[in-house]
Design an enzyme around this catalytic site. Structure first.
Site: not given
Ligand code: ATP
Ligand code: MG
Length: 561
Positions: A40, A264, A274
């Site tokens: 994203e 992850r 982020k």
């Protein structure tokens, strides 16, 4: 603990790879392998993304397939072109060889048509509940949710309302389009999830063309389908979303990629969110997304990390089905390992102390041959000027040496690297009693560093010629967070309480050998005995310490054996 594998060794097998091999054997996707990396564009990429990049591009390459770079840009309020550009640069730098760049926003038209299709099939309805009411009626893991009063609207009414949502007749947040699945499902994601919301926000690519935007879940699988992705690899938190991923695709009757989840990457002393990294940037707690202390790809690049080192880490840690935490020292091990093999050695003095060799002829300069990289003969040698006045590291001299201290001290003989044996004869002090100059004599017979009579010295120290030295600024970094798990924040406090107040130390008057004059930004060196350093992009000669020489990994490795 992760075992260390040498660079270049084939990627270790894992369950994702095994699935692909099986699918190729059964010809599930006509022998194709197509993956995608779907960031994203709401921030810069970080080391966690490198793991996903390595996996997606690595698997495509290994099986002769392709990997798309797809921007998952369905959330216009947080997305920006700056991020798109930085992501493209970082993916390329990491070696990601993308077949094409796609944007989920390119599919807005198709996604809208598919939403209409689901309404026509009686599988979606326009709901008047607010976001808060949707949340409240969703139920819990123990209790079923409550059906929306709008759930049984007719197809005609839904088609009309959805068209009017698109036409901008309703205020933001006043209506959603929801999938009609099962408010009692054990999986909360299947309790009539929102597909579309009304949101007037300028989109970085579609501008103001849309005032309704699809939710991640309604966009992701269908984007995969449009691109004929075979294996849609994502992180474990999406495991619970897989039934919804599959549901949309099955209801629409379109090409069906396979979602596979992996763990992850988490790294000690590091935050990989982020949102939090953006907060550090916005609050000026770091100099930007590419601050060398940031775990971003651009920060690591600026600090001097190599893409090979990052890839080696990713390859080595592999993938699994449970989240764990990787030691920062393992990443540093790979950085050191690669830089050791590739970087040019030079001499630099961070905290200079003047040395005068009293019996060395005044005005004489000798060029000493220095080895550029003992790990790589082809790197050759260079000439380093030696003269009567030198700088050494303050740390390499002690007036009253402790027991185990073998470097320079009064009466002691040491070797100057590539130079001569010198013996300290006296010191000069300032009014505060600090040593500001050291006087030595040298033995002319020891040129190059060995005594013909075979006598030994216990220490070799580095130096730069005072008259030839180049001034430089050196930035020394420690971890950005002081806590091993920076997400462990005391109640009621902000995550920034875990910031390390000593993460940056600036050394302004370092002296480096003349070969470094005009060194280009991004050039990497080993400062002998000090560590690895990389030229910064700031004007003037500024070096970032990439990593010290101390190999903490070796210690950890020894402990785990
Ligand atoms: P963040 O929480 O930092 O915003 P994200 O998952 O929202 O991360 P995306 O831009 O959506 O970030 O991620 C793009 C891809 O990278 C996704 O497939 C995601 O699963 C993967 N990814 C993100 N963070 C990690 C991580 N720490 N380890 C492995 N893969 C990751
Ligand atoms: Mg995300």
């Amino acid at each position: 603990m992760n075992p260390v594998k040498p660079e270049g060794e084939a990627a270790p097998s894992n369950f994702i790879r095994d699935t692909i091999v099986r699918d190729l054997e059964t010809n599930k996707y006509e022998g194709r392998v197509c993956t995608r990396f779907p960031p994203e564009p709401n921030g810069y990429l970080h080391i966690g993304h490198a793991k996903s990049i390595n996996l997606n591009f690595g698997l495509a390459e290994e099986f002769g397939g392709k990997c798309n770079l797809r921007f998952d840009d369905t959330n216009p309020s947080k997305e920006e072109t700056e991020y798109v550009e930085s992501i493209i640069e970082d993916v390329k730098w990491l070696g990601g060889n993308f077949a094409a760049i796609y944007y989920a926003s390119d599919y807005f038209g198709q996604l809208y048509d598919w939403a209409v299709d689901l309404i026509q099939k009686g599988k979606a309805y326009v709901c008047d509940l607010s976001a808060e009411e949707v949340r409240q009626t969703r139920g819990t893991l123990m209790e079923p949710g409550k059906e929306s009063p709008c759930r049984n609207r007719s197809v005609e009414e839904n088609l009309d309302l959805f068209a009017r949502m698109k036409a901008g007749e309703f205020p933001d947040g006043s209506k959603t389009l929801r999938a009609k699945i099962d408010m009692a499902s054990a999986n909360l994601n299947l309790r009539d999830p929102v597909m579309y919301r009304v949101l007037r926000a300028h989109h970085h690519r579609t501008g103001d063309a849309w005032c309704i935007y699809p939710m991640y879940d309604f966009a992701h699988g269908q984007s995969d389908s449009i691109e004929k992705i075979t294996h849609s690899i994502c992180t474990l938190e999406f495991e619970d979303h897989r039934p919804l991923y599959d549901w949309y695709i099955e209801q629409l009757g379109i090409y069906h990629p396979q979602q596979i989840e992996f763990d992850r990457l988490n790294v000690t002393y590091t935050l990989l969110s982020k949102r939090k990294l953006l907060a550090l940037v916005q609050r000026g707690l770091v100099s930007g997304w590419n601050d060398p202390r940031m775990p971003t790809i651009s920060g690591m690049r600026r600090r001097g990390y190599t893409s090979e080192a990052i890839r080696n880490l990713c390859r080595n840690i592999g993938v699994s089905k449970t989240n764990g935490t990787t030691e920062l020292s393992l990443l540093e091990y790979y950085v050191r390992d690669h830089l050791n093999r590739t970087s040019q050695r030079v001499m630099a003095v961070l905290r200079p102390l003047k040395v005068v060799i009293d019996n060395y002829p005044e005005g004489q300069v000798e060029m000493m041959e220095a080895i550029n990289n003992p790990e790589d003969e082809s790197a050759g040698t260079r000439q380093v000027p030696f003269s009567r006045e030198l700088y050494i590291e303050q740390d390499d001299f002690r007036e009253d040496p402790p027991k185990q201290y073998f470097r320079l001290s009064p009466g002691r003989e040491v070797r100057l690297r590539y130079g001569y044996f010198v013996t300290c004869t006296s010191v000069v002090k300032n009014d505060a009693g600090e040593v500001i100059e050291v006087h030595c004599t040298y033995d002319p017979a020891t040129r190059g560093g060995n005594a013909p009579d075979g006598r030994k010295v216990k220490s070799t120290i580095h130096w730069v010629s005072a008259a030839h030295a180049v001034d430089a600024e050196v930035r020394l970094y420690e971890t950005l967070f002081a806590k091993e798990d920076p997400s462990d924040v005391p109640e009621g406090q902000d995550f920034t309480v875990n910031l390390n107040p000593n993460s940056l130390e600036v050394v302004r008057n370092a002296k480096v050998e003349p070969s470094l004059k005009g060194a280009a930004a991004g050039s990497r060196y080993q400062f002998e005995r000090l560590g690895y350093f990389c030229v910064d992009t700031d004007p003037g000669l500024v070096f970032n310490r990439t990593v010290g020489l101390k190999d903490t990994w070796a210690k950890i490795e020894a402990k785990t054996k």
